[in-house]
Design a protein around this motif. Structure first.
Motif, mmCIF file in Angstrom:
data_model
loop_
_atom_site.group_PDB
_atom_site.id
_atom_site.type_symbol
_atom_site.label_atom_id
_atom_site.label_comp_id
_atom_site.label_asym_id
_atom_site.label_seq_id
_atom_site.Cartn_x
_atom_site.Cartn_y
_atom_site.Cartn_z
ATOM 1 N N MET A 1 119.009 30.664 120.463
ATOM 2 C CA MET A 1 119.593 29.298 119.838
ATOM 3 C C MET A 1 119.066 28.653 121.157
ATOM 4 S SD MET A 1 121.833 27.851 116.929
ATOM 5 C CE MET A 1 121.412 29.327 115.963
ATOM 6 N N THR A 2 118.550 27.373 120.849
ATOM 7 C CA THR A 2 118.869 26.770 122.463
ATOM 8 C C THR A 2 119.974 25.739 121.117
ATOM 9 O OG1 THR A 2 118.119 24.214 120.009
ATOM 10 C CG2 THR A 2 116.480 25.489 121.066
ATOM 11 N N PRO A 3 120.412 25.270 122.871
ATOM 12 C CA PRO A 3 121.876 24.751 122.457
ATOM 13 C C PRO A 3 121.935 23.322 121.776
ATOM 14 C CG PRO A 3 120.911 24.874 125.017
ATOM 15 C CD PRO A 3 119.674 24.989 124.395
ATOM 16 N N GLU A 4 120.334 22.243 121.118
ATOM 17 C CA GLU A 4 120.915 21.370 120.765
ATOM 18 C C GLU A 4 120.852 21.635 119.427
ATOM 19 O OE1 GLU A 4 118.692 19.585 124.752
ATOM 20 O OE2 GLU A 4 118.351 21.654 123.078
ATOM 21 N N LEU A 5 120.006 22.794 118.719
ATOM 22 C CA LEU A 5 120.212 23.275 117.836
ATOM 23 C C LEU A 5 121.519 24.563 117.581
ATOM 24 C CD1 LEU A 5 119.014 24.169 114.495
ATOM 25 C CD2 LEU A 5 117.914 26.091 116.286
ATOM 26 N N GLU A 6 121.438 24.665 118.507
ATOM 27 C CA GLU A 6 123.310 25.326 117.556
ATOM 28 C C GLU A 6 124.783 23.608 117.615
ATOM 29 O OE1 GLU A 6 126.273 28.543 120.194
ATOM 30 O OE2 GLU A 6 124.620 27.452 121.122
ATOM 31 N N ASP A 7 124.861 22.877 118.870
ATOM 32 C CA ASP A 7 125.517 21.702 118.062
ATOM 33 C C ASP A 7 125.408 21.318 116.856
ATOM 34 O OD1 ASP A 7 127.613 20.110 119.256
ATOM 35 O OD2 ASP A 7 125.312 18.816 118.363
ATOM 36 N N LEU A 8 123.614 20.951 116.472
ATOM 37 C CA LEU A 8 123.817 20.952 114.832
ATOM 38 C C LEU A 8 123.783 21.371 114.036
ATOM 39 C CD1 LEU A 8 122.272 18.405 113.353
ATOM 40 C CD2 LEU A 8 119.885 19.767 113.379
ATOM 41 N N VAL A 9 124.207 23.210 113.982
ATOM 42 C CA VAL A 9 124.436 24.135 113.092
ATOM 43 C C VAL A 9 126.153 23.634 113.011
ATOM 44 C CG1 VAL A 9 124.525 26.166 112.295
ATOM 45 C CG2 VAL A 9 121.910 25.252 113.294
ATOM 46 N N ALA A 10 126.492 24.151 113.539
ATOM 47 C CA ALA A 10 127.876 23.522 113.774
ATOM 48 C C ALA A 10 128.154 22.754 113.268
ATOM 49 C CB ALA A 10 128.080 23.424 115.283
ATOM 50 N N GLN A 11 127.636 21.117 113.900
ATOM 51 C CA GLN A 11 127.570 19.320 113.407
ATOM 52 C C GLN A 11 127.588 20.172 111.897
ATOM 53 O OE1 GLN A 11 126.865 15.919 114.485
ATOM 54 N NE2 GLN A 11 126.238 16.752 116.223
ATOM 55 N N ILE A 12 127.086 21.094 110.893
ATOM 56 C CA ILE A 12 126.757 21.207 109.595
ATOM 57 C C ILE A 12 127.604 21.801 108.820
ATOM 58 C CG2 ILE A 12 125.375 22.400 107.965
ATOM 59 C CD1 ILE A 12 122.875 21.399 110.145
ATOM 60 N N ARG A 13 128.531 23.362 109.504
ATOM 61 C CA ARG A 13 128.855 23.970 108.787
ATOM 62 C C ARG A 13 130.258 23.146 109.236
ATOM 63 N NH1 ARG A 13 126.538 29.188 112.001
ATOM 64 N NH2 ARG A 13 124.974 29.395 110.235
ATOM 65 N N GLN A 122 113.656 19.248 112.755
ATOM 66 C CA GLN A 122 112.658 18.710 114.134
ATOM 67 C C GLN A 122 113.318 19.931 114.735
ATOM 68 O OE1 GLN A 122 114.343 14.881 116.025
ATOM 69 N NE2 GLN A 122 112.586 14.254 116.843
ATOM 70 N N LEU A 123 114.403 20.363 114.787
ATOM 71 C CA LEU A 123 114.235 21.532 116.088
ATOM 72 C C LEU A 123 114.190 23.061 115.433
ATOM 73 C CD1 LEU A 123 118.051 20.241 116.817
ATOM 74 C CD2 LEU A 123 115.927 19.576 118.491
ATOM 75 N N MET A 124 113.589 22.950 115.337
ATOM 76 C CA MET A 124 113.055 24.520 114.497
ATOM 77 C C MET A 124 111.369 23.749 114.155
ATOM 78 S SD MET A 124 115.734 26.544 112.086
ATOM 79 C CE MET A 124 115.994 25.618 110.708
ATOM 80 N N PRO A 125 111.030 24.201 115.653
ATOM 81 C CA PRO A 125 109.548 23.454 115.173
ATOM 82 C C PRO A 125 108.712 25.242 115.193
ATOM 83 C CG PRO A 125 110.197 22.732 117.916
ATOM 84 C CD PRO A 125 110.942 22.822 116.348
ATOM 85 N N GLN A 126 109.261 26.053 115.463
ATOM 86 C CA GLN A 126 108.604 27.037 115.347
ATOM 87 C C GLN A 126 108.148 27.724 114.105
ATOM 88 O OE1 GLN A 126 111.809 26.796 116.244
ATOM 89 N NE2 GLN A 126 112.534 28.510 114.615
ATOM 90 N N VAL A 127 108.768 27.039 113.309
ATOM 91 C CA VAL A 127 108.457 27.725 111.590
ATOM 92 C C VAL A 127 107.395 27.499 111.107
ATOM 93 C CG1 VAL A 127 109.838 27.393 109.460
ATOM 94 C CG2 VAL A 127 110.923 27.564 111.024
ATOM 95 N N GLY A 128 106.584 28.410 110.488
ATOM 96 C CA GLY A 128 105.482 27.740 110.423
ATOM 97 C C GLY A 128 104.591 27.745 108.326
ATOM 98 N N LEU A 129 106.057 28.121 108.211
ATOM 99 C CA LEU A 129 106.014 28.185 106.725
ATOM 100 C C LEU A 129 107.197 28.321 105.657
ATOM 101 C CD1 LEU A 129 104.672 29.065 104.133
ATOM 102 C CD2 LEU A 129 105.222 31.608 104.259
ATOM 103 N N VAL A 130 107.092 26.945 105.354
ATOM 104 C CA VAL A 130 108.810 26.295 104.503
ATOM 105 C C VAL A 130 108.155 26.555 103.071
ATOM 106 C CG1 VAL A 130 109.392 24.768 103.539
ATOM 107 C CG2 VAL A 130 108.882 25.017 105.934
#
Length: 209
Positions: A1-13, A122-130
């Motif tokens: 997990m990138t630091p940016e995504l890790e930080d955002l997930v921590a904020q969400i939680r 935005q922080l998960m651009p690798q997702v190919g299917l939603v």
């Protein structure tokens, strides 16, 4: 997990907006427990509605009968489902929203999508299917293709899925046991959509169907 995504997930939680400073209705009637699964490797995102009582208690998404049915739809094991290299799970509302007078779950809190969703995507651009489950996820992820009701929206799945966009989007009904009658009334879902869904999942997990 990138630091940016890790930080955002921590904020969400750690989020308490709907409890402490709500701007889309009365305060959440219980202690928040945001439930989210995210990674920088996940190939598929499951965009659902909001946790129910069992998921609120466990803190793990889809640890209920709906999760059993969803995994059956996808053709995956629990290990595959909870592997964040495979799936990100980000409901429209991260916390259990409470129940109405009839005992049904309330809609997802609107604060969640407004505050967090665009940044998370935005922080998960690798997702190919939603996989967009239910009307609230469909309204956010495919607003131009959403029809007058959920049945018509899901019935239009081919046109939505074949759009030349990234990530690709596939609308689904909620896998709740309450929708068993809907599944019986709409056999095309099981006969036509699910085989395509399972093949797509198997391909993205790089295994044979």
């Amino acid at each position: 997990m990138t630091p940016e995504l890790e930080d955002l997930v921590a904020q969400i939680r750690a989020c308490r907006i709907c409890r402490d400073v709500p701007f889309a209705g009365p305060p959440l009637p219980h202690e928040p427990r945001p439930v989210v699964m995210a990674s920088s490797e996940a190939k598929i995102m499951i965009a659902g509605q909001a946790p129910g009582t069992k998921v609120h208690a466990s803190g793990v998404p889809f640890t209920d009968r709906s999760g059993d049915r969803l995994r059956e739809w996808l053709g995956v094991t629990s290990d595959e489902f909870y592997d964040t290299r495979n799936f990100a799970i980000a409901p429209m509302g991260f916390c259990f929203p409470g129940q109405d007078a009839r005992g049904g779950d309330l809609p997802p809190r609107r604060e969640c999508a407004v505050t967090w969703r665009a940044r998370l995507m935005q922080l998960m651009p690798q997702v190919g299917l939603v996989l967009v489950i239910g009307q609230y996820a469909q309204a956010w992820h495919m607003p131009d293709e959403r029809k007058a009701n959920l049945t018509d929206t899901v019935a239009n799945w081919r046109a939505v899925f074949m759009r030349n966009v990234t990530p690709r989007v596939l609308p689904l009904p909620h896998p709740s046991w309450r929708n068993t009658a809907w599944l019986k009334r709409n056999p095309w879902f099981t006969e036509e959509l699910l085989p395509v869904l399972r093949t797509e999942i198997a391909m993205r997990l790089q295994r044979r169907e």
